[in-house]
Design an enzyme around this catalytic site. Structure first.
Site, PDB file in Angstrom:
ATOM      1  N   LYS A  48      10.816  -4.484  -9.547  1.00 15.18           N
ATOM      2  CA  LYS A  48       9.587  -3.950 -10.135  1.00 15.18           C
ATOM      3  C   LYS A  48       8.743  -4.959 -10.918  1.00 15.18           C
ATOM      4  CE  LYS A  48       9.092  -0.597  -8.799  1.00 15.18           C
ATOM      5  NZ  LYS A  48       8.834  -0.363  -7.339  1.00 15.18           N
ATOM      6  N   THR A  51       6.995  -7.779  -6.765  1.00 10.79           N
ATOM      7  CA  THR A  51       7.498  -8.340  -5.506  1.00 10.79           C
ATOM      8  C   THR A  51       6.517  -8.115  -4.356  1.00 10.79           C
ATOM      9  OG1 THR A  51       9.537  -7.289  -6.277  1.00 10.79           O
ATOM     10  CG2 THR A  51       9.647  -8.513  -4.199  1.00 10.79           C
ATOM     11  N   THR A  52       6.136  -6.866  -4.162  1.00 13.80           N
ATOM     12  CA  THR A  52       5.314  -6.466  -3.021  1.00 13.80           C
ATOM     13  C   THR A  52       3.946  -7.148  -3.073  1.00 13.80           C
ATOM     14  OG1 THR A  52       6.404  -4.347  -3.378  1.00 13.80           O
ATOM     15  CG2 THR A  52       4.683  -4.405  -1.695  1.00 13.80           C
ATOM     16  N   TRP A  53       3.418  -7.254  -4.265  1.00 18.60           N
ATOM     17  CA  TRP A  53       2.139  -7.920  -4.497  1.00 18.60           C
ATOM     18  C   TRP A  53       2.240  -9.386  -4.067  1.00 18.60           C
ATOM     19  CZ3 TRP A  53      -0.254  -8.167 -10.129  1.00 18.60           C
ATOM     20  CH2 TRP A  53      -1.607  -8.531 -10.037  1.00 18.60           C
ATOM     21  N   HIS A 109      16.177  -9.621  -4.775  1.00 21.40           N
ATOM     22  CA  HIS A 109      16.234  -9.337  -6.217  1.00 21.40           C
ATOM     23  C   HIS A 109      17.472  -9.988  -6.830  1.00 21.40           C
ATOM     24  CE1 HIS A 109      12.876  -6.683  -6.041  1.00 21.40           C
ATOM     25  NE2 HIS A 109      13.489  -5.646  -5.546  1.00 21.40           N
ATOM     26  N   SER A 139       8.266   0.527 -15.213  1.00 20.81           N
ATOM     27  CA  SER A 139       8.059   0.620 -13.773  1.00 20.81           C
ATOM     28  C   SER A 139       9.372   0.954 -13.057  1.00 20.81           C
ATOM     29  CB  SER A 139       7.492  -0.709 -13.261  1.00 20.81           C
ATOM     30  OG  SER A 139       7.225  -0.635 -11.884  1.00 20.81           O
ATOM     31  N   LYS A 259       0.749   2.420 -10.986  1.00 20.76           N
ATOM     32  CA  LYS A 259      -0.399   2.105 -11.853  1.00 20.76           C
ATOM     33  C   LYS A 259      -0.850   0.652 -11.709  1.00 20.76           C
ATOM     34  CE  LYS A 259      -0.184   5.361 -15.725  1.00 20.76           C
ATOM     35  NZ  LYS A 259      -0.063   5.458 -17.194  1.00 20.76           N
TER      36      LYS A 259
END
Ligand code: A3P
Length: 296
Positions: A48, A51-53, A109, A139, A259
């Protein structure tokens, strides 16, 4: 039976003292056996932290900002999650990686000491994204509420306590951020902060591009920034995890793209929790002062 394993929330077991989901531990030897090759790129984070960003930015940069190419498949298929195992082959990162040719972009991770040593032997580049612990734990809390594979989060005050004690999946946030920080120069690690990304995405995307050996025009960088805003990613089915079934991600509880802000911790920490947290943070981070920012 294999499917059943995932219908319920998984307990945590340990590998070298690090709590990990039971199916990860059950398949640990496959992670150990994985051979990184020169040219593979590792994106490492505590869960959280963004990572995805980071993955979306990297994929766009590597594809010279070809948005159609970045929409070829969902995030977890384009850039598999190293230690993740699942009976669903598209969600099982290690299964995917075992059939993928290098060079690969790989998500993990794992704390640095559990990263397979072949990554270091092969001289792989690593991008580490860190997020201030207050927003990170908030998150993670909402994620554990909606991710039906993760252990039950329980009430917030208990969850915060577990985070501070390093009892959540992937272990101590404190050890995680320090581990990569200490090795960043020796090991070719680009160490990034979520808060910097939020405050000045253009500057941070330039840093990532340079790290990847690219020298891109200002316009192209701006386009990458535009394609990786919270709203654009939230509405991009290939970047928002909408392909993960509701039986795993319960979207009635919380969204994956929730968010994407700095400072949401202020809506969760009581004044007392904040005082206790800060005192604990000060002590535990004393030996390795990393410039985290809690607000921007
Ligand atoms: P919040 O729960 O605070 O919204 P990870 O990818 O490591 O699982 O991290 C997920 C967190 O990053 C979520 O935080 C998510 O909303 C946020 N995030 C994802 N993409 C983002 C983006 N483009 N901009 C800002 N935040 C983003």
């Amino acid at each position: 039976e294999a499917a059943m394993e995932y219908q319920t929330r998984c307990p945590l077991l340990e590998v070298q003292g690090i709590p990990l989901l039971k199916p990860i531990v059950a398949h640990w030897e496959r992670v150990e056996r994985f051979r990184a090759e020169p040219g593979d790129l590792l994106i490492a984070t505590y869960p959280k932290a963004g990572t995805t960003w980071t993955q979306e930015i990297v994929d766009l940069l590597l594809n010279h900002n070809d948005f159609d190419k970045s929409k070829r498949a969902p995030t977890h298929e384009r850039m598999p999650f190293l230690e993740m195992t699942s009976p669903n082959p598209t969600l099982s990162g290690i299964t995917k990686l075992e059939t993928m040719d290098p060079p690969r972009v790989i998500k993990t991770h794992l704390p640095i000491q559990l990263v397979p040593t072949t990554f270091w032997e092969a001289g792989c580049k690593v991008i580490y994204m860190a997020r201030n612990p207050k927003d990170n734990v908030v998150s993670y809390f909402h994620f554990d509420r909606m991710n039906l594979v993760q252990p039950v989060p329980g009430p917030w005050h208990q969850y915060l306590d577990k985070f501070m004690k390093g009892q959540l999946g992937w272990g101590s946030w404190y050890d995680h951020v320090k581990g990569y920080w200490r090795e960043r120069k020796k090991k070719n690690i680009l160490y990034l902060f979520f808060e910097d990304m939020k405050e000045n995405p253009h500057q941070e995307v330039v840093r990532i591009a340079h790290f990847l050996g690219q020298n891109l025009s200002k316009t192209l960088i701006d386009e990458v920034v535009q394609k990786t805003t919270f709203v654009t990613m939230r509405d991009n089915p290939m970047a928002n995890y909408s392909s993960v079934p509701n039986t795993i991600f319960d979207r009635r509880v919380s969204e994956f793209m929730r968010k994407g802000e700095v400072g949401d911790w202020q809506n969760h920490f009581s004044a007392e929790q904040n005082t206790i947290f800060e005192e604990h943070y000060r002590k535990i981070m004393e030996d390795e002062p990393i410039p985290f920012r809690f607000l921007i």
